[in-house]
Design an enzyme around this catalytic site. Structure first.
Site, mmCIF file in Angstrom:
data_model
loop_
_atom_site.group_PDB
_atom_site.id
_atom_site.type_symbol
_atom_site.label_atom_id
_atom_site.label_comp_id
_atom_site.label_asym_id
_atom_site.label_seq_id
_atom_site.Cartn_x
_atom_site.Cartn_y
_atom_site.Cartn_z
ATOM 1 N N ARG A 190 -72.620 -43.546 -20.632
ATOM 2 C CA ARG A 190 -71.497 -42.603 -20.535
ATOM 3 C C ARG A 190 -71.827 -41.210 -21.075
ATOM 4 O O ARG A 190 -71.058 -40.273 -20.864
ATOM 5 C CB ARG A 190 -70.272 -43.176 -21.258
ATOM 6 C CG ARG A 190 -69.512 -44.169 -20.385
ATOM 7 C CD ARG A 190 -68.231 -44.610 -21.063
ATOM 8 N NE ARG A 190 -68.499 -45.594 -22.110
ATOM 9 C CZ ARG A 190 -67.691 -45.799 -23.152
ATOM 10 N NH1 ARG A 190 -66.593 -45.084 -23.302
ATOM 11 N NH2 ARG A 190 -67.995 -46.721 -24.064
ATOM 12 N N LYS A 242 -79.319 -41.910 -26.206
ATOM 13 C CA LYS A 242 -78.050 -41.576 -26.871
ATOM 14 C C LYS A 242 -78.222 -41.167 -28.330
ATOM 15 O O LYS A 242 -77.644 -40.167 -28.771
ATOM 16 C CB LYS A 242 -77.089 -42.760 -26.777
ATOM 17 C CG LYS A 242 -75.802 -42.505 -27.531
ATOM 18 C CD LYS A 242 -74.666 -43.389 -27.106
ATOM 19 C CE LYS A 242 -74.780 -44.767 -27.671
ATOM 20 N NZ LYS A 242 -73.557 -45.548 -27.396
ATOM 21 N N TYR A 271 -85.400 0.014 -35.221
ATOM 22 C CA TYR A 271 -86.271 -1.143 -35.420
ATOM 23 C C TYR A 271 -87.204 -0.895 -36.596
ATOM 24 O O TYR A 271 -87.883 0.131 -36.660
ATOM 25 C CB TYR A 271 -87.091 -1.438 -34.160
ATOM 26 C CG TYR A 271 -88.080 -2.568 -34.359
ATOM 27 C CD1 TYR A 271 -87.650 -3.825 -34.795
ATOM 28 C CD2 TYR A 271 -89.449 -2.375 -34.147
ATOM 29 C CE1 TYR A 271 -88.554 -4.859 -35.003
ATOM 30 C CE2 TYR A 271 -90.360 -3.413 -34.349
ATOM 31 C CZ TYR A 271 -89.904 -4.645 -34.781
ATOM 32 O OH TYR A 271 -90.787 -5.672 -34.990
ATOM 33 N N ASN A 295 -83.472 7.136 -45.854
ATOM 34 C CA ASN A 295 -82.520 7.185 -44.758
ATOM 35 C C ASN A 295 -83.312 7.131 -43.455
ATOM 36 O O ASN A 295 -84.111 8.015 -43.180
ATOM 37 C CB ASN A 295 -81.683 8.466 -44.851
ATOM 38 C CG ASN A 295 -80.436 8.331 -43.999
ATOM 39 O OD1 ASN A 295 -80.511 7.947 -42.836
ATOM 40 N ND2 ASN A 295 -79.294 8.635 -44.575
ATOM 41 N N TYR A 341 -97.144 -2.744 -33.247
ATOM 42 C CA TYR A 341 -98.011 -3.634 -32.474
ATOM 43 C C TYR A 341 -98.821 -2.788 -31.498
ATOM 44 O O TYR A 341 -98.253 -2.042 -30.696
ATOM 45 C CB TYR A 341 -97.115 -4.633 -31.723
ATOM 46 C CG TYR A 341 -97.840 -5.687 -30.952
ATOM 47 C CD1 TYR A 341 -98.820 -6.479 -31.553
ATOM 48 C CD2 TYR A 341 -97.520 -5.934 -29.619
ATOM 49 C CE1 TYR A 341 -99.468 -7.474 -30.834
ATOM 50 C CE2 TYR A 341 -98.152 -6.939 -28.900
ATOM 51 C CZ TYR A 341 -99.130 -7.693 -29.506
ATOM 52 O OH TYR A 341 -99.762 -8.686 -28.794
ATOM 53 N N SER A 371 -83.770 11.219 -36.423
ATOM 54 C CA SER A 371 -83.427 10.323 -35.319
ATOM 55 C C SER A 371 -84.548 10.259 -34.299
ATOM 56 O O SER A 371 -85.305 11.208 -34.131
ATOM 57 C CB SER A 371 -82.152 10.827 -34.632
ATOM 58 O OG SER A 371 -81.093 10.765 -35.560
#
Ligand code: UD1
Ligand code: MG
Length: 461
Positions: free
Chosen positions: A15, A22, A368, A379, A389, A407
């Site tokens: 079932r 199970k 990231y 900051n 990488y 930024s």
């Protein structure tokens, strides 16, 4: 404890409508069988025998990988001719030095250690002890037939008379008996019944015939003796398990917005004044220190969260450390090795992997940080990333204290940025930047005074 534990796990579980055996379906992130093995280990079982059949290789392999299961012995039951036949396969694997043998089902995952302790104590190596429960609807189950107060037999539903079917005291499938007697009785079982099965339950009548006392212990709740036969029952038991856990957390002072909307798949420990909003999932080992607050729908695995830290909704953490009074999220992602000091801020859509951030460092938007060492009060501007990488190897980025990264910077590792440095927005930095200076690495902005926009040439035809 000198105890044999036999776990029946040969059944197919039709079932469940699943290719998986199970007993390998999961509750709280662990297989049903793993829960039962855990209960046996908690009792101090000195010999655990698992009866496998359907999907035997997978079932056996699953236990080989678990600490508590790897000492278990396996016996195969093929074909499956009933619970008595299953027990017969286990007979050669039982340790005769253990006076008591306990029988458990691999698909009854929430069986409580306290209940089993009582059952084993009731057996005392001399009596047959049955775990029973009164059910409002006992249909399908074996009925406990008594003579006055004494148990005389277990009669299977299909073999029961109308009067016996009215009995609401049922057998849970769990028993403890004297090892030597159980062995002898099991070898004498016959299958002359409605289902042509070897019923383990027939040992009750054998005990009675030999004058061996049969005692019944009642289960503490329906959930602890409930079997899993379908996805619905699996989900029901999952909720029962989670609710019990939620209640225990609340009893210890944790404030859950809704105990019905919490999932712990592992171990969650909490200090005082911890608050958890709805829909959170905790996996592995998670600790929330005093005053930590977890917003809605966070997934947190193998992580420690410091005192007074606030985690906003929809944050994902795996193998991270979050310092005291840190503010994380919403929509933040902390990956393995993210180690955040006190008062660090990690905002929306910021990913941190294998990086340490010292006290008060902030990366608030769309960034990231991978393989980075970040100093205090740094900051880290919106859209900036470490290019850690090079296609073959990972390299580190080391950012000193009080650095301001503008930024949209790309920090090409390996790289060192000195204390107090400022990196101009939009820079791609691939050489070390000195302390205390402004470093910019982007093409210079120019304006052309006489420049005219091109005009559309009129059509000639
Ligand atoms: C059994 C009991 C019944 C009790 C019920 C509780 C017998 C004869 N009956 O019912 O009195 O009320 O449990 O749920 O014991 N299994 C095997 N090999 C087999 C048969 C079963 O390993 O040949 C395992 C199943 O995988 C399952 C457990 O034993 O984990 C119980 O089997 P199931 O068919 O569900 O129980 P019943 O025999 O119907
Ligand atoms: Mg059956």
């Amino acid at each position: 404890m000198a105890l044999n534990v036999v776990i029946m796990a040969a059944g197919k579980g039709t079932r469940m409508k699943s290719a998986a055996p199970k007993v390998l379906h999961r509750i709280a992130g662990r297989s049903l069988l793993d829960h039962v093995v855990h209960a046996a280990a908690a009792l101090g079982s000195s010999r655990t025998v698992v009866i496998t059949g359907h999907g035997a290789e997978r079932v056996e392999a699953s236990l080989a990988g678990s600490t508590e299961g790897k000492g278990a012995r396996f016996v195969r039951q093929e074909p499956q001719l009933g619970t008595g036949h299953a027990m017969l396969q286990a007979v050669p694997a039982l340790d005769d030095a253990n006076e008591t043998t306990l029988v458990l089902y691999g698909d009854v995952p929430l069986i409580g250690t306290e209940t089993l302790r009582k059952l084993v104590a009731a057996c005392a190596g001399r009596q047959l002890a049955l775990l029973t429960i009164e059910l409002a609807d006992p249909s399908g189950y074996g009925r406990i037939v008594r003579d006055g107060s004494r148990v005389r037999a277990i009669v299977e539903h299909k073999d029961a008379t109308a009067a016996q079917r009215a009995i609401r005291e049922t057998y849970t499938g769990i028993m403890a008996g004297p090892t030597a007697l159980l062995k002898r009785w099991v070898m004498a079982l016959r299958n002359d019944n409605a289902q042509r099965e070897y019923y383990l339950t027939d040992v009750v009548a054998m005990a009675v015939a030999e004058g061996v006392p049969v005692v019944a212990e009642s289960a503490a709740s329906e959930a602890e003796v409930a079997g899993v036969n379908s996805p619905r029952q699996l989900a029901e038991l999952e909720r029962a398990y989670q609710l019990a856990l939620a209640h225990a957390l609340m009893d210890a002072g944790v404030r859950l917005a809704d105990p019905a909307r919490l999932d712990v798949r592992g171990t969650l420990t909490c200090g005082s004044d911890v608050e958890i909003d709805v829909g959170c999932i905790f996996e592995g080992t998670v600790h929330l220190a005093d005053g930590a607050r977890i917003g809605a729908h966070c997934v947190i695995r193998d992580t420690r969260i410091g005192e007074g830290a606030q985690v906003q909704p929809f944050t994902h953490m795996n193998q991270a450390i979050v310092g005291a009074r840190a503010e994380i999220g919403p929509f933040a992602r902390l990956r393995p090795g993210a180690d955040l000091g006190p008062e660090v801020h990690i905002g929306n859509f910021v990913e941190v992997k294998n990086s340490t951030l010292a006290a008060g460092a902030k990366a608030n938007h769309l960034a990231y940080l991978g393989d980075a060492t970040v100093g205090a009060r740094v900051n880290y501007g919106a859209g900036s990333i470490t290019a850690n990488y090079d296609g073959a190897n990972k390299h580190r980025t080391v950012i000193g204290d009080d650095v301001h990264i503008g930024s949209n910077c790309v920090l090409v590792a390996p790289l060192k940025i000195g204390d107090g440095a400022t990196i101009g927005g939009g820079s791609t930095i691939n050489k070390d930047a000195p302390a205390g200076q402004l470093t910019i690495a982007r093409s210079k902005q120019m304006s052309f005074a006489g420049w005219k926009r091109p005009k559309k040439t009129p059509k000639t035809t």
